[in-house]
Design a protein around this motif. Structure first.
Motif, PDB file in Angstrom:
ATOM      1  N   THR A 103      34.650  42.829  39.961  1.00 19.36           N
ATOM      2  CA  THR A 103      36.053  42.947  40.807  1.00 19.36           C
ATOM      3  C   THR A 103      37.063  42.833  39.754  1.00 19.36           C
ATOM      4  OG1 THR A 103      35.650  40.537  40.871  1.00 19.36           O
ATOM      5  CG2 THR A 103      35.020  41.706  42.960  1.00 19.36           C
ATOM      6  N   HIS A 104      36.875  42.294  38.605  1.00 18.54           N
ATOM      7  CA  HIS A 104      37.820  42.168  37.522  1.00 18.54           C
ATOM      8  C   HIS A 104      37.159  41.922  36.115  1.00 18.54           C
ATOM      9  CE1 HIS A 104      37.640  37.881  38.903  1.00 18.54           C
ATOM     10  NE2 HIS A 104      38.274  37.698  37.856  1.00 18.54           N
ATOM     11  N   ASP A 105      38.091  42.092  35.065  1.00 19.02           N
ATOM     12  CA  ASP A 105      37.471  41.842  33.789  1.00 19.02           C
ATOM     13  C   ASP A 105      37.045  40.705  33.226  1.00 19.02           C
ATOM     14  OD1 ASP A 105      40.546  41.732  33.663  1.00 19.02           O
ATOM     15  OD2 ASP A 105      39.842  41.103  31.495  1.00 19.02           O
ATOM     16  N   HIS A 106      37.507  39.498  33.767  1.00 19.37           N
ATOM     17  CA  HIS A 106      36.798  38.405  33.131  1.00 19.37           C
ATOM     18  C   HIS A 106      35.441  38.229  33.014  1.00 19.37           C
ATOM     19  CE1 HIS A 106      40.923  36.839  35.015  1.00 19.37           C
ATOM     20  NE2 HIS A 106      41.113  37.431  33.913  1.00 19.37           N
ATOM     21  N   TRP A 107      35.110  37.205  31.774  1.00 24.37           N
ATOM     22  CA  TRP A 107      33.745  37.258  31.436  1.00 24.37           C
ATOM     23  C   TRP A 107      32.597  36.912  32.495  1.00 24.37           C
ATOM     24  CZ3 TRP A 107      30.448  33.157  31.902  1.00 24.37           C
ATOM     25  CH2 TRP A 107      31.188  31.926  32.048  1.00 24.37           C
ATOM     26  N   ASP A 108      33.116  36.119  33.524  1.00 28.43           N
ATOM     27  CA  ASP A 108      32.177  35.726  34.544  1.00 28.43           C
ATOM     28  C   ASP A 108      31.844  36.761  35.623  1.00 28.43           C
ATOM     29  OD1 ASP A 108      34.884  35.003  34.956  1.00 28.43           O
ATOM     30  OD2 ASP A 108      34.405  33.267  36.448  1.00 28.43           O
ATOM     31  N   HIS A 109      32.455  37.836  35.529  1.00 26.26           N
ATOM     32  CA  HIS A 109      32.506  38.797  36.509  1.00 26.26           C
ATOM     33  C   HIS A 109      31.961  40.271  35.930  1.00 26.26           C
ATOM     34  CE1 HIS A 109      34.802  36.504  39.804  1.00 26.26           C
ATOM     35  NE2 HIS A 109      35.193  36.122  38.545  1.00 26.26           N
ATOM     36  N   VAL A 110      31.536  40.289  34.604  1.00 26.30           N
ATOM     37  CA  VAL A 110      31.134  41.289  33.904  1.00 26.30           C
ATOM     38  C   VAL A 110      29.749  41.380  33.252  1.00 26.30           C
ATOM     39  CG1 VAL A 110      33.530  42.550  33.722  1.00 26.30           C
ATOM     40  CG2 VAL A 110      32.463  40.884  31.978  1.00 26.30           C
TER      41      VAL A 110
ATOM     42  N   GLY B 193      36.905  38.645  45.092  1.00 26.12           N
ATOM     43  CA  GLY B 193      37.050  38.288  43.708  1.00 26.12           C
ATOM     44  C   GLY B 193      37.930  37.049  43.571  1.00 26.12           C
ATOM     45  N   ASP B 194      38.562  36.926  42.487  1.00 19.25           N
ATOM     46  CA  ASP B 194      39.098  35.210  42.259  1.00 19.25           C
ATOM     47  C   ASP B 194      40.305  35.146  43.054  1.00 19.25           C
ATOM     48  OD1 ASP B 194      37.109  34.625  40.556  1.00 19.25           O
ATOM     49  OD2 ASP B 194      38.007  34.759  38.802  1.00 19.25           O
ATOM     50  N   MET B 195      40.321  35.278  44.284  1.00 19.44           N
ATOM     51  CA  MET B 195      41.381  34.962  45.331  1.00 19.44           C
ATOM     52  C   MET B 195      40.577  34.103  46.391  1.00 19.44           C
ATOM     53  SD  MET B 195      44.127  38.093  44.672  1.00 19.44           S
ATOM     54  CE  MET B 195      45.313  37.125  45.563  1.00 19.44           C
TER      55      MET B 195
ATOM     56  N   ALA C 108      47.278  41.205  40.933  1.00 18.03           N
ATOM     57  CA  ALA C 108      47.167  39.542  40.853  1.00 18.03           C
ATOM     58  C   ALA C 108      45.973  39.030  39.900  1.00 18.03           C
ATOM     59  CB  ALA C 108      47.297  38.847  42.040  1.00 18.03           C
ATOM     60  N   HIS C 109      46.204  38.001  39.435  1.00 16.25           N
ATOM     61  CA  HIS C 109      45.007  37.332  38.625  1.00 16.25           C
ATOM     62  C   HIS C 109      44.244  38.120  37.494  1.00 16.25           C
ATOM     63  CE1 HIS C 109      41.612  34.630  37.844  1.00 16.25           C
ATOM     64  NE2 HIS C 109      40.858  35.590  37.954  1.00 16.25           N
ATOM     65  N   ALA C 110      44.433  39.444  37.353  1.00 13.33           N
ATOM     66  CA  ALA C 110      43.833  40.041  36.295  1.00 13.33           C
ATOM     67  C   ALA C 110      44.219  41.675  36.420  1.00 13.33           C
ATOM     68  CB  ALA C 110      42.391  40.086  36.267  1.00 13.33           C
TER      69      ALA C 110
HETATM   70 ZN   LIG Z   1      38.855  35.670  36.799  1.00 11.28          ZN
END
Ligand SMILES: [Zn+2]
Length: 277
Positions: free
Chosen positions: A62-69, A166-168, A147-149
């Motif tokens: 959903t986005h590039d943050h470490w806990d999602h890739v 994702g993170d929302m 938003a967020h990333a």
């Molecule tokens: Zn995130």
């Protein structure tokens, strides 16, 4: 352990921050959204899938943050999609000489120890504006926002009435604004909430990146809660939000620290730019 949340849609929740990996059944195998955190948990998920005779045919972050890739070798070597912006952002992060150290700085040491760096963040960017996940399974609409990333995607599995947010729209995490990335992080967040609101009527099950899943009633409730938080942040008010302060759930007390840092970050931005927010 996999838990079904709708026909053909299952989630696997991590012990880390109640992170939800989502499995969607397609014709030839499953799509895996935000695959998981601990290597042992992802190995367990891979086992559950193979015991059920299922193979992974694609991934999506959903986005590039470490806990999602993150990814695990047992899922196999399949395309792992993200939006063009998401892929470009992670590619940038992985291009510096000390990228492992800088990314590892964000990650709890017990997770770093068991990470497979050669599979980290290998995201195939979909062409900008791609409207659906390219795979042989139920139609999944990509709802991209900033938003967020950068290039954050929520996924709407239309036939199943499932919104993977994702993170929302979390019941435990406050809106976390992308204070370093965009020109107007407050407006970007509010615009994303409006986008999610525009599909709320099609959602029976809400799956946030972290926290509890919710039913149809939770979509407007959490949009309202997130919007009230962002307004309070923008207006330098104390948010009356159950996720912050003494009402925060046990184990989530650190979220109040995130709130304090966001307040400071926004104040610094407006002092620098001479504009509110
Ligand atoms: Zn995130």
């Amino acid at each position: 352990m996999l838990r079904q949340v709708a026909e053909g849609v299952l989630i696997h929740q991590s012990e880390f921050c109640q992170s939800n990996a989502v499995v969607v059944h397609g014709r030839a195998g499953v799509l895996l959204i935000d695959a998981g955190i601990y290597g042992s948990e992802m190995a367990c998920l891979a086992n559950d899938l193979s015991d059920a005779g299922l193979i992974v045919v694609a991934g999506f972050s959903t986005h590039d943050h470490w806990d999602h890739v993150l990814w695990h070798a047992s899922f196999g070597s399949v395309p792992r999609y993200g939006t063009a912006r998401c892929a470009a952002t992670i590619r940038d992060q992985l291009s510096g000489p000390h990228w492992k150290d800088s990314i590892a700085g964000w990650i709890p040491p017990d997770i770093v120890e068991q990470m497979s760096w050669d599979l980290f963040g290998l995201i195939t960017g979909l062409p900008a504006g791609t409207a659906q996940v390219p795979w042989d399974g139920p139609y999944i609409r990509i709802i991209e926002h900033q938003a967020h990333a950068p290039g954050h995607a929520a996924l709407l599995i239309e036939e199943r009435g499932v919104l993977v947010a994702g993170d929302m729209l979390s019941d435990v995490l406050i809106p976390m604004l992308d204070l370093d990335g965009t020109a107007d992080p407050v407006e970007d967040y509010l615009a994303a909430l409006r986008l999610l609101e525009s599909v709320a009527g099609d959602v029976d099950v809400l799956v946030p990146g972290h926290g509890s899943t919710g039913g149809a009633d939770q979509v407007p409730a959490r949009i309202g809660q997130d919007r009230a938080y962002v307004h309070a942040l923008r207006d330098a008010q104390v948010p009356s939000d159950p996720r912050v302060g003494p009402s925060a759930k046990s184990g989530w007390e650190w979220v109040s620290g995130v709130h304090a840092r966001q307040q400071q970050g926004l104040a610094r931005r407006s002092a620098r730019d001479g504009t509110p927010g």
